[in-house]
Design an enzyme around this catalytic site. Sequence first.
Site, PDB file in Angstrom:
ATOM      1  N   VAL A 280       4.125  -0.809   4.184  1.00  0.00           N
ATOM      2  CA  VAL A 280       2.492  -1.094   4.719  1.00  0.00           C
ATOM      3  C   VAL A 280       2.139  -1.888   3.406  1.00  0.00           C
ATOM      4  CG1 VAL A 280       0.475  -0.372   5.198  1.00  0.00           C
ATOM      5  CG2 VAL A 280       2.329   1.100   5.913  1.00  0.00           C
TER       6      VAL A 280
ATOM      7  N   LEU B  62       0.787  -1.106   0.090  1.00  0.00           N
ATOM      8  CA  LEU B  62       0.011  -0.038  -0.067  1.00  0.00           C
ATOM      9  C   LEU B  62       0.952   1.311   0.119  1.00  0.00           C
ATOM     10  CD1 LEU B  62      -2.559  -1.083   2.841  1.00  0.00           C
ATOM     11  CD2 LEU B  62      -2.809  -0.815   0.234  1.00  0.00           C
TER      12      LEU B  62
ATOM     13  N   ASP C  52       5.060  13.861  13.548  1.00  0.00           N
ATOM     14  CA  ASP C  52       5.123  13.489  12.169  1.00  0.00           C
ATOM     15  C   ASP C  52       3.805  13.755  11.554  1.00  0.00           C
ATOM     16  OD1 ASP C  52       6.622  13.393   9.949  1.00  0.00           O
ATOM     17  OD2 ASP C  52       6.802  11.032  10.021  1.00  0.00           O
TER      18      ASP C  52
ATOM     19  N   GLN D 289       4.801   3.172   1.619  1.00  0.00           N
ATOM     20  CA  GLN D 289       5.951   3.227   2.481  1.00  0.00           C
ATOM     21  C   GLN D 289       5.855   4.399   3.493  1.00  0.00           C
ATOM     22  OE1 GLN D 289       8.480   0.987   1.882  1.00  0.00           O
ATOM     23  NE2 GLN D 289      10.249   2.139   1.373  1.00  0.00           N
ATOM     24  N   GLY D 290       6.127   3.828   4.818  1.00  0.00           N
ATOM     25  CA  GLY D 290       5.995   4.859   5.803  1.00  0.00           C
ATOM     26  C   GLY D 290       7.319   5.178   6.314  1.00  0.00           C
ATOM     27  N   GLY D 291       7.464   6.103   7.338  1.00  0.00           N
ATOM     28  CA  GLY D 291       8.640   6.461   8.150  1.00  0.00           C
ATOM     29  C   GLY D 291       9.086   5.385   8.738  1.00  0.00           C
TER      30      GLY D 291
ATOM     31  N   LYS E 232       1.939  -3.529   8.756  1.00  0.00           N
ATOM     32  CA  LYS E 232       3.174  -2.547   8.575  1.00  0.00           C
ATOM     33  C   LYS E 232       4.395  -3.511   9.095  1.00  0.00           C
ATOM     34  CE  LYS E 232       3.666   1.832   9.042  1.00  0.00           C
ATOM     35  NZ  LYS E 232       3.572   3.209   9.406  1.00  0.00           N
TER      36      LYS E 232
ATOM     37  N   GLY F  49       8.196   1.841   8.125  1.00  0.00           N
ATOM     38  CA  GLY F  49       8.143   0.758   7.570  1.00  0.00           C
ATOM     39  C   GLY F  49       7.360   0.568   6.280  1.00  0.00           C
TER      40      GLY F  49
END
Length: 645
Positions: free
Chosen positions: A334, A326, A445, A328-330, A348, A332
Site C-alpha cells: 500500500v 504505508l 481476514d 504491506q497487506g495480504g 494498493k 499487496g
Amino acid sequence: MKKPVPPLFLLFILFITLLVDSIVADPRYHRVELRCKTTLEHNTTIFVPNYIATMDILANKIRTSGFGVANVGTGPDGVYGLSQCYGDLSSLDCTLCYSQARILSPKCYPYNGGSTYLDGCFLRYENYSFFQEFTGPGDKSVCGNTSRKGPEFKNSASKAVLDAAAAAPEKGGYSKSVVRVTGSKNESVYVLANCWRTLNITSCRACLDKASASMMGCLPLSEGRALYTGCFMRYSDTNFLNEEQSSGQSTASKVAIVAGILSSVAALIIGVAIGVHIRKQRRIQKKRRGTNDVVKMAKMLHDSSLNFKYSTLEKATGSFDDSNKLGQGGFGTVYKGVLPDGREVAVKRLFFNNRHRAADFYNEVNMISTLEHKNLVRLLGCSCSGPESLLVYEILPNTSLDRFLFDPSRGKALNWERRYEIIKGTAEGLVYLHENPNVRIIHRDIKASNILLDSKLRAKIADFGLARSFQEDKSHISTAIAGTLGYMAPEYLAHGQLTEKADVYSFGVLLLEIVTGMQNNRNQTSEYSDSLVAAAWKHFQLGTVENLLDPNLMLHSYNHNNSIEEILWVVHVGFLCIQEEPSLRPSMSKALQMLLKKEEPLSAPTNPPFMDVRTMEFSDTCKEQYHLLSTSSIATVSHSSFNPR
Ligand SMILES: *[C@@H]1O[C@H](CO)[C@@H](O)[C@H](O)[C@H]1NC(C)=O
Ligand SMILES: *[C@@H]1O[C@H](CO)[C@@H](O)[C@H](O)[C@H]1NC(C)=O
Ligand SMILES: *[C@@H]1O[C@H](CO)[C@@H](O)[C@H](O)[C@H]1NC(C)=O
Ligand SMILES: *[C@@H]1O[C@H](CO)[C@@H](O)[C@H](O)[C@H]1NC(C)=O
Ligand SMILES: *[C@@H]1O[C@H](CO)[C@@H](O)[C@H](O)[C@H]1NC(C)=O
Ligand SMILES: *[C@@H]1O[C@H](CO)[C@@H](O)[C@H](O)[C@H]1NC(C)=O
Ligand SMILES: *[C@@H]1O[C@H](CO)[C@@H](O)[C@H](O)[C@H]1NC(C)=O
Ligand SMILES: CC(=O)N[C@H]1CO[C@H](CO)[C@@H](O)[C@@H]1O
C-alpha cells in the site's frame, strides 16, 4: 489543449489497453508441478523460522538477479533454498513468478523438502545443500494435453529441442530455439532450455541431454515439458517465449510517455495516429485472443468514474517510491498517493496481476465500491487494465488498530470508551457485510491490522471483498487470506469450510486482544497453548480475567466498577464467538445485540478449539490441526499492516 471528442477518447483508451497488453510479457506463473519430499521436518520451532528466512533471502535475490541460493540454519532443520527464473522473463515477471512459487511451496509442509516447477521459474528447498545435483528420482516429462501433430512437426520439434539443449550449457545455462515446421508456412516449434546457475557446464549438459531425450517422448503431441533436478525444458507449437528486453518498468514509462505525447497533440492527429496503431496492434493482438473483450472493457472503463489511469496513479505515488509506502497487506503493498486534484488516497499495488481477466476484476471492483457503510473503508476505484492491478482507497490518517493496541505507549490513545466504540463499529461493519441484501461477503481476514482508524479513531474495516474476487484462482486465495495464525476459525483452517461464523471467530479473538492489549499468537513459533485465547480462557474460568486487562484502558475510579463490568461482558461475548463448534457461535447481528443489550443474560460458552478442558493441553487430534495452523503461517506473505512513516 484540445480535449478529444468522446469516440476518439474511447479509441485512445482502447489503444492504451492494447499497447499495454501487448508489451507486457506473459509472467508464466502457471503451476506445472509441486513435488514434495516424504520426510517430515524435525522440529517445527526451528524449521519454520529457517524456512521463512530462506524464502525472504531468495525473494531479494530473485528481484535483483532472477536467481538465488540461500541457507539458514544447520542440522536436520537447516533450510537450503534455490530459486531461478528462466532466461526470457523480465524482472517484474520474475518477481511475480517467484511470489507464486513461494505461495505453492509451503503446501509441502511439514515435509522438509519440495520442488515447485512453474512455467516461468523454479523453487526448491531441502535440509541439505543440493545445489550441485542435476538428476534425481523424480525426474520426468509432462506431456501437454493438446493436439497430436503430424510427422513434419515431430521432425522439426526434435531438431529444435536438440538445438536448444545443445546450445544452453555454453550460453550460461539458458537458450531458446524456434524452428519453422518443414512444409508449413506459418507453423513453428518453440523451445526453451534452462539449467540452474549453480551447475557447471558438464552437469548442465548431462541434465539437458536426459531431459530432452525424455521430453521428446511426448512427440507428436503439440506440447511437452521436462521437469528435472537440474534443469527445465519445454516445447510447444504456440509461442510462449517472451521478448527478453521488455520489462514492467519500461512499459509503465512507455505508457506514461505515450499518454503525455498524445494528449498534447491536436485531436485530428491523434485520430490518425490511433487508427494506424490500432490496426497494427490489433494484428498482434488477434493471435492471442479476440478483440471483443478489449472493446467491452475499454467501453466500461470509459463509462466509469471508477477507473484511474495507471500513469496517474504511478505519478501520484512517485512511481511507488518507498518513502510513500504505508504498509504491506495480504494482497499487496500500500502506498500513499496524491491525485492531481490534491486528494490523498491509498493505492494498493496487488501482488497478482489481473490483466488476463481485467473485465471480471473490474466487475468485482465495481461491486465492492457499491458497499458503503460508516465502518468500511471506501474503495474508490482501480486501474484494472494497466501493467499492474491497482486499487484506490480512501486514506485514513490514524493507520490501523494493531499499531495502537500492541504498542505500550501509543496504546494510551485508546481508553476503554474508545475501544468499546471500535468494537461496536467493527461489529456493525461486519453485520453490514454479512447481511447485505445484494451481495453477501465473508471477510475471512478480520484482525487488528485490518481495522483502520479514522481521524476520530473510529473503526473502518479494510480489505473486504477482495478474497471473494480472487476466488477463481485458488492459489491466490491461499496467499491472500492465509489469514494470520491465531485468527482463523478451526473449521476453516482444517477443512476450508467457510461461513460467516469464520468471521465471528476472528471477531471473538479480536475482542480479547482489544481488552488485553496482547496479540494472539504473537510469537508464531511458540506453542498454541501459550496463546492469548488459552490464557484468557483459563482466567475466564477461574473468574480472574481482570488480571489480564491492558493497563492502557485507563479505567477511572469514578466509573471503575461500571467499566470492569462492561469489559467482562465483552470478554464473555468474545468467548461465545470463539467456541469451537461453529453452530454455537452467534451470528454477527446477534453478537452486536449482545454487546449493546447488557441486561439479557449470556449463556455459558463452550470451550475454544484445540484445548482439552481438564488438562488445558493439546488433545491428540489437535496436533494435526496445529500443523495446519503452522502451514498457514508460512503461507502468509506478510502481516497486513499500515506502517507509520
Ligand atoms: C525444538 O527446539 C526447541 C528449541 O531448540 C526446543 O526447545 C524444543 O524442545 C524442541 N522440540 C522438540 C520436540 O524437540
Ligand atoms: C534431513 O532430514 C532427514 C529427515 O528428517 C534426516 O534424516 C537428515 O539427517 C537431515 N539432513 C541433515 C543434513 O541434517
Ligand atoms: C561439475 O560439477 C560436478 C558436480 O558437482 C562435478 O562432479 C564435476 O567434477 C564438475 N566438472 C567440472 C568440469 O568442473
Ligand atoms: C484432456 O483434457 C480433457 C478436458 O480437460 C479431458 O477430458 C481429457 O481426458 C484429457 N486428455 C488427456 C489425454 O489427459
Ligand atoms: C496456418 O495456416 C493454415 C492455412 O493457411 C490455417 O488453417 C492455420 O490456422 C494457420 N495456423 C496458424 C497457427 O496460424
Ligand atoms: C518466541 O518464543 C521463543 C521461544 O519460546 C523466544 O525465544 C522468542 O524471544 C519469542 N519471540 C517473541 C517475539 O516473543
Ligand atoms: C466497586 O466494587 C467494589 C467491590 O464490589 C466495592 O467495594 C466498591 O465500593 C465499588 N466502588 C464504587 C465506586 O462503586
Ligand atoms: C492518536 C492519534 O494519532 N490521533 C490522530 C488521528 O488523526 C488525526 C487527524 O490526522 C490527528 O489529529 C490525531 O492526532
